[in-house]
Design an enzyme around this catalytic site. Structure first.
Site, mmCIF file in Angstrom:
data_model
loop_
_atom_site.group_PDB
_atom_site.id
_atom_site.type_symbol
_atom_site.label_atom_id
_atom_site.label_comp_id
_atom_site.label_asym_id
_atom_site.label_seq_id
_atom_site.Cartn_x
_atom_site.Cartn_y
_atom_site.Cartn_z
ATOM 1 N N THR A 30 0.823 -1.271 0.070
ATOM 2 C CA THR A 30 0.209 0.022 -0.247
ATOM 3 C C THR A 30 0.812 1.232 0.083
ATOM 4 O OG1 THR A 30 -1.524 -1.408 1.320
ATOM 5 C CG2 THR A 30 -1.992 1.094 0.991
ATOM 6 N N ASP A 81 2.095 5.253 5.707
ATOM 7 C CA ASP A 81 2.605 3.949 5.738
ATOM 8 C C ASP A 81 1.443 3.011 5.931
ATOM 9 O OD1 ASP A 81 4.025 1.571 6.128
ATOM 10 O OD2 ASP A 81 5.404 2.277 7.849
ATOM 11 N N GLY A 82 1.630 1.664 5.716
ATOM 12 C CA GLY A 82 0.463 0.587 5.581
ATOM 13 C C GLY A 82 0.387 0.236 6.985
ATOM 14 N N LYS A 94 1.614 -3.583 12.842
ATOM 15 C CA LYS A 94 2.637 -3.423 11.824
ATOM 16 C C LYS A 94 3.767 -4.689 11.918
ATOM 17 C CE LYS A 94 3.637 0.349 10.241
ATOM 18 N NZ LYS A 94 3.650 -0.256 8.836
ATOM 19 N N GLY A 97 5.521 -7.345 6.998
ATOM 20 C CA GLY A 97 6.415 -7.104 5.908
ATOM 21 C C GLY A 97 7.996 -7.063 6.373
ATOM 22 N N GLU A 103 10.014 1.569 10.611
ATOM 23 C CA GLU A 103 8.889 2.160 10.379
ATOM 24 C C GLU A 103 8.407 2.886 11.867
ATOM 25 O OE1 GLU A 103 6.651 -0.669 7.363
ATOM 26 O OE2 GLU A 103 6.268 -1.406 9.271
HETATM 27 C C1 5RP Z 1 5.659 -3.742 6.889
HETATM 28 C C2 5RP Z 1 4.547 -3.096 7.195
HETATM 29 C C3 5RP Z 1 3.365 -2.932 6.295
HETATM 30 O O1 5RP Z 1 2.974 -1.517 6.342
HETATM 31 C C4 5RP Z 1 2.199 -3.783 6.441
HETATM 32 O O2 5RP Z 1 2.718 -5.254 6.367
HETATM 33 C C5 5RP Z 1 1.081 -3.529 5.546
HETATM 34 O O3 5RP Z 1 1.621 -3.938 4.011
HETATM 35 P P1 5RP Z 1 0.872 -4.256 2.820
HETATM 36 O O4 5RP Z 1 0.418 -2.751 2.570
HETATM 37 O O5 5RP Z 1 1.572 -4.919 1.880
HETATM 38 O O6 5RP Z 1 -0.748 -4.786 3.172
HETATM 39 O O7 5RP Z 1 4.081 -2.869 8.424
HETATM 40 O O8 5RP Z 1 6.551 -4.040 7.934
#
Ligand code: 5RP
Length: 228
Positions: A30, A81-82, A94, A97, A103
């Site tokens: 995202t 951020d996502g 979070k 990823g 983050e």
């Molecule tokens: C990475 C994160 C990402 O923001 C979280 O995993 C969301 O990912 P995506 O937007 O691909 O669903 O915290 O460490």
């Protein structure tokens, strides 16, 4: 469909970007849409700089011609951020990823922290899925035992043979809390007390705005309206 929602949330966040800003650039699919949008704004003549939250985002930003800042004095104007899970008080999980430590550093250094998600990330209580916990590789099994003593189950991401290694050279424990995380703030404090734990993926009281997108388009949820 989910990808369209992610993109819609990220595009909405681009409306918050102003000339001259220092911008925290999140990680994940995202946040990637947002970073790509910042690249377009720069191509159109806007002057902004970015603080990337992972090596992957730093590489993407460099490809897009976004000037990168890694040594920082003062604050970041805006971070986008996502998230993996968002609760009604805008607390987050979070790190699925793997970039949670940077983050969190970037979010904590930001005047405004905006989270972009598709509607599937909204939960009643955090802990529907695993909570990522970053630990030092040295004596990590002992750290894992201490974490497990909190009454949770866990796995080391990637498996013991070929564990996933973070940008900081650490490991991730994916922690499952049976019945969900009842008090995210307290649980985060307990985790941070444990020697060997570097950081965890609970972001409590950090989010200013969530931009959540579903079939009705993107919607902004501010911390004022989140019942905190
Ligand atoms: C990475 C994160 C990402 O923001 C979280 O995993 C969301 O990912 P995506 O937007 O691909 O669903 O915290 O460490």
């Amino acid at each position: 469909m989910t990808d369209n929602f992610k993109q819609a949330a990220a595009e909405k966040a681009l409306e918050l970007v102003q000339d001259g800003m220092l911008i925290g650039l999140g990680s994940g699919s995202t946040a990637r849409y947002f970073t790509e949008g910042v690249g377009r704004l720069i191509a159109d003549g806007m002057k902004v700089r970015g603080v990337p939250t992972s090596r992957a985002t730093a590489e993407l930003a460099a490809e897009l011609g976004i000037p990168i800042v890694t040594e920082l004095v003062g604050q970041i104007d805006l971070t986008v951020d996502g998230a993996d899970e968002v609760d009604p008080a805008l607390n987050l999980i979070k790190g699925r990823g793997g970039a949670l430590f940077r983050e969190k550093l970037v979010a904590a250094a930001s005047k405004r922290f905006v989270v972009v998600v598709d509607e599937s990330k909204m939960v009643k209580q955090l802990g529907v899925g695993a909570l990522p916990v970053e630990v030092l590789p040295f004596l990590w099994r002992l750290t894992a035992e201490r974490v497990a003593d909190l009454g949770v189950s866990l796995v080391v991401r990637g498996g013991e043979e070929t564990p996933y290694v973070t940008d900081n050279g650490n490991l991730i424990l994916d922690v499952t809390v049976e019945g969900g995380i009842k008090n995210a703030r307290d649980f985060g404090v307990e985790l941070k007390k444990l020697t060997g734990v570097v950081e965890h993926g609970l972001f409590v009281g950090m989010t200013d705005t969530v931009i959540m997108a579903g079939p009705e388009g993107p919607r902004m949820i501010g911390r004022e309206s989140a019942g905190r």
